[in-house]
Design a protein around this motif. Structure first.
Motif, mmCIF file in Angstrom:
data_model
loop_
_atom_site.group_PDB
_atom_site.id
_atom_site.type_symbol
_atom_site.label_atom_id
_atom_site.label_comp_id
_atom_site.label_asym_id
_atom_site.label_seq_id
_atom_site.Cartn_x
_atom_site.Cartn_y
_atom_site.Cartn_z
ATOM 1 N N THR A 1 0.737 -1.324 -0.033
ATOM 2 C CA THR A 1 -0.054 0.022 0.038
ATOM 3 C C THR A 1 0.894 1.094 -0.087
ATOM 4 O O THR A 1 0.407 2.421 0.050
ATOM 5 C CB THR A 1 -0.902 0.072 1.367
ATOM 6 O OG1 THR A 1 -0.097 0.112 2.323
ATOM 7 C CG2 THR A 1 -1.880 -1.119 1.228
ATOM 8 N N ASN A 2 2.188 1.360 0.213
ATOM 9 C CA ASN A 2 3.137 2.352 0.307
ATOM 10 C C ASN A 2 2.756 3.178 1.288
ATOM 11 O O ASN A 2 2.681 4.406 1.222
ATOM 12 C CB ASN A 2 2.958 2.989 -1.074
ATOM 13 C CG ASN A 2 4.164 4.253 -1.019
ATOM 14 O OD1 ASN A 2 5.438 3.946 -0.552
ATOM 15 N ND2 ASN A 2 4.032 5.205 -1.961
ATOM 16 N N GLN B 1 2.662 11.969 -3.940
ATOM 17 C CA GLN B 1 1.762 11.135 -3.027
ATOM 18 C C GLN B 1 0.774 11.997 -2.304
ATOM 19 O O GLN B 1 -0.264 12.100 -1.875
ATOM 20 C CB GLN B 1 2.437 10.315 -2.136
ATOM 21 C CG GLN B 1 1.229 9.584 -1.154
ATOM 22 C CD GLN B 1 2.247 8.329 -0.398
ATOM 23 O OE1 GLN B 1 3.201 7.730 -0.799
ATOM 24 N NE2 GLN B 1 1.564 8.091 0.835
ATOM 25 N N THR C 1 11.611 7.673 0.734
ATOM 26 C CA THR C 1 10.785 7.714 2.091
ATOM 27 C C THR C 1 9.929 8.747 2.339
ATOM 28 O O THR C 1 10.051 9.814 2.399
ATOM 29 C CB THR C 1 12.059 7.662 3.022
ATOM 30 O OG1 THR C 1 12.913 6.672 2.841
ATOM 31 C CG2 THR C 1 11.381 7.530 4.655
ATOM 32 N N ASN C 2 8.755 8.291 2.943
ATOM 33 C CA ASN C 2 7.711 9.421 3.406
ATOM 34 C C ASN C 2 8.193 9.680 4.821
ATOM 35 O O ASN C 2 8.328 8.584 5.613
ATOM 36 C CB ASN C 2 6.319 8.508 3.254
ATOM 37 C CG ASN C 2 5.910 8.447 1.732
ATOM 38 O OD1 ASN C 2 6.223 9.431 0.862
ATOM 39 N ND2 ASN C 2 5.543 7.232 1.247
ATOM 40 N N GLN D 1 8.682 14.086 1.536
ATOM 41 C CA GLN D 1 8.951 12.942 0.903
ATOM 42 C C GLN D 1 10.700 13.502 0.508
ATOM 43 O O GLN D 1 11.091 14.174 0.270
ATOM 44 C CB GLN D 1 8.399 12.628 -0.337
ATOM 45 C CG GLN D 1 8.767 11.187 -0.816
ATOM 46 C CD GLN D 1 7.979 11.009 -2.012
ATOM 47 O OE1 GLN D 1 8.181 11.654 -3.083
ATOM 48 N NE2 GLN D 1 7.181 9.980 -1.973
ATOM 49 N N ASN E 1 4.164 3.390 4.349
ATOM 50 C CA ASN E 1 5.095 3.181 5.248
ATOM 51 C C ASN E 1 5.797 4.868 5.612
ATOM 52 O O ASN E 1 6.000 5.437 4.569
ATOM 53 C CB ASN E 1 6.227 2.460 4.794
ATOM 54 C CG ASN E 1 5.886 0.908 4.435
ATOM 55 O OD1 ASN E 1 4.923 0.494 5.135
ATOM 56 N ND2 ASN E 1 6.518 0.363 3.640
#
Length: 508
Positions: free
Chosen positions: A77-78, A106, A401-402, A384, A80
């Motif tokens: 689901t992304n 995103q 990376t979020n 991000q 993270n």
């Protein structure tokens, strides 16, 4: 082998595959995990079970993990995130390595309603928006227009409503009063048009409700997998149906205002200064700066509305709840106003202070800062990473990376604010010489930090102090017995059930 045997074998194979994937994910992703990770669902179950107390629960969890940890969402689901409340990490991301940490695609997809406005834009589009708004906000004519607008709204609407509530002795939702007040104000400031939401009959206004609905739906997008809200959007069910309806209402309203403004401006000659001075609302100013397409103007108006309406509503609501439940603070604010200005009601503006006067109210300023520390209007932010990096806390950040940082939790860190960090204590903002104590923006994060520091910070303080000083000087706000204040689940930290109070006139 019979059907039962095939089913059993398939189940065993599936279970083994899940275990392998789980162990593989654990080796790759679980560096200082915030929660136990479950197969398929990741750590999302912890969030959903504690959603009703999301802000306080996340504060407790992060403190147990030293201020930074990883959240692993459902598989594929992304969702993270590296979650942090460490001021050194924020200073690194928001200032020192600003260009490496962006809003990202995103974030823009989740906040689709904001369009390409200043809140969601990155790089050159963001810089263009920021430079444009900075030039508008810094004009002396705009500050005068802002002061005039607030004075007018207090006299025409706020006084009649509060007097009526005093006479009736009825319970009112003060958050609703502030919501209507700030909505009328922002319409006047941005569009040059007052919709009169705040009146004694409390009329229903579709556009005002649409903004609230859109923000709740955006929060929903933050806490469920993308595939869920995307499916709801496709089928037009649940929260996404509400989102579509709210955005349709908002767009119709904003585009109608833009069309009307274009028609009005066509009647005036741009070189006539008197006419320019009469039309200094932000939409007019944007149209006069240069030629902008309707989409740019629509996105600008939407972003200005969210920035200037809900944040002020949130700040005033929590401030008055804190003051009403801390009578010693209220007494000190009243004492400061009396020492500075004597009888404010003798003023020609019915006790509404002007811009220069509210700047003299140091204790009131400290009380508002303290309220914003405990209840920041925007409770969380996301970034991000463009390139790999290492944060001051030692956590490795990979490209893409979020990162989630929680402003609400940061106001409750003993290392920054001391062991009394949960107390409402305006004195912490006042120096021994009687001035305002400076706190770095990456610690006091209510107005963001670094290049993205809120452009409207000074204007927000002016509005809040003008309204707060007027109400406290003229009325006593009493919270209804048994009322429990709880944060709402939205992208703006409003009160879940409003603020139920009784209003009485203050004896002079």
């Amino acid at each position: 082998m019979d059907i039962v045997g095939y089913a059993a074998a398939a189940t065993m194979i599936m279970a083994a595959l899940i275990c392998v994937l789980y162990l593989f994910r654990g080796r790759r992703c679980s560096r200082n995990p915030l929660f136990t990770e479950y197969p398929i669902f990741g750590m999302l179950t912890h969030v959903l079970f504690n959603l009703w107390r999301a802000h306080d629960y996340s504060t407790l969890v992060l403190k147990r993990h030293g201020g930074t940890g990883e959240f692993i969402g459902p598989w594929f689901t992304n969702m993270n995130y590296l979650v942090t409340i460490d001021p050194s990490n924020l200073h690194h991301m928001l200032s020192k390595r600003f260009h490496n940490y962006v809003k990202g695609p995103q974030f823009r997809e989740i906040l689709q309603a904001f369009g390409d406005g200043i809140f969601t834009a990155d790089s050159e589009p963001w810089k263009y928006n920021r430079d444009l708004f900075h030039s508008l906000f810094k004009r002396k004519s705009f500050e005068v227009f802002l002061e005039k607008t607030i004075h007018s709204k207090v006299r025409s609407s706020l006084i009649p409503v509060l007097d009526s509530l005093h006479q009736q002795g009825s319970v009112v939702d003060l958050q609703d009063v502030f919501n209507r007040f700030t909505f009328d104000n922002i319409c006047s400031i941005v569009l040059g048009n007052d919709p009169n939401c705040l009146s004694v009959d409390f009329p229903d206004v579709a556009i005002e409700k649409a903004f609230n609905q859109a923000e709740e739906c955006i929060f929903f997008r933050h806490v469920v997998p993308k595939c869920v809200w995307k499916l709801q959007k496709l089928l037009q069910i649940g929260q996404e149906k509400k989102m579509t309806q709210a955005c349709k209402t908002l767009d119709q309203f904003i585009h109608a205002c833009i069309a009307s403004k274009r028609e009005d401006l066509s009647k005036y000659k741009e070189n006539e200064k008197a006419e320019a001075d009469d039309h200094v609302d932000l939409l007019t100013s944007l149209m006069r700066e240069e030629t902008h397409e309707d989409k740019f103007l629509r996105d600008a108006v939407f972003n200005l509305f969210v920035a200037g309406r809900d944040t002020i509503t949130s700040a005033l609501t929590w401030f008055f709840w804190l003051v009403a439940t801390n009578p010693l603070v209220e007494a000190k604010i009243l004492e400061e106003m009396k020492d500075k200005f004597g009888n404010m009601n003798e003023k020609s503006s019915l006790g509404v202070l002007n811009v220069e006067e509210v700047k003299k109210l140091v204790y009131l300023h400290g009380a508002i800062c303290e309220s914003l520390r405990l209840f920041p209007p925007v409770p969380f932010e996301t970034k991000q990473a463009l390139e790999a990096d290492v944060l001051p806390s030692g956590h490795v950040v990979n490209s893409g990376t979020n990162i989630l940082f929680l402003l609400y939790a940061m106001g409750r860190i003993e290392e920054i604010w001391g062991e009394d960090c949960f107390e409402f204590k305006p004195e912490r903002w006042i120096s021994q010489k009687g001035g305002i104590v400076f706190v770095p923006s990456y610690k006091f994060i209510a107005f963001n930090a670094g290049p993205r520091t809120c452009l409207g910070k000074d204007l927000a303080f002016i509005q809040m102090k003008m309204v707060a000083a007027f109400i406290l000087n003229n009325y006593h706000v009493q919270v209804v017995k048994g009322f429990v204040a709880a944060p709402s689940l939205s992208i703006v930290l409003l009160m879940k059930d409003g603020l139920k109070v009784k209003i009485t006139k203050r004896e002079k």
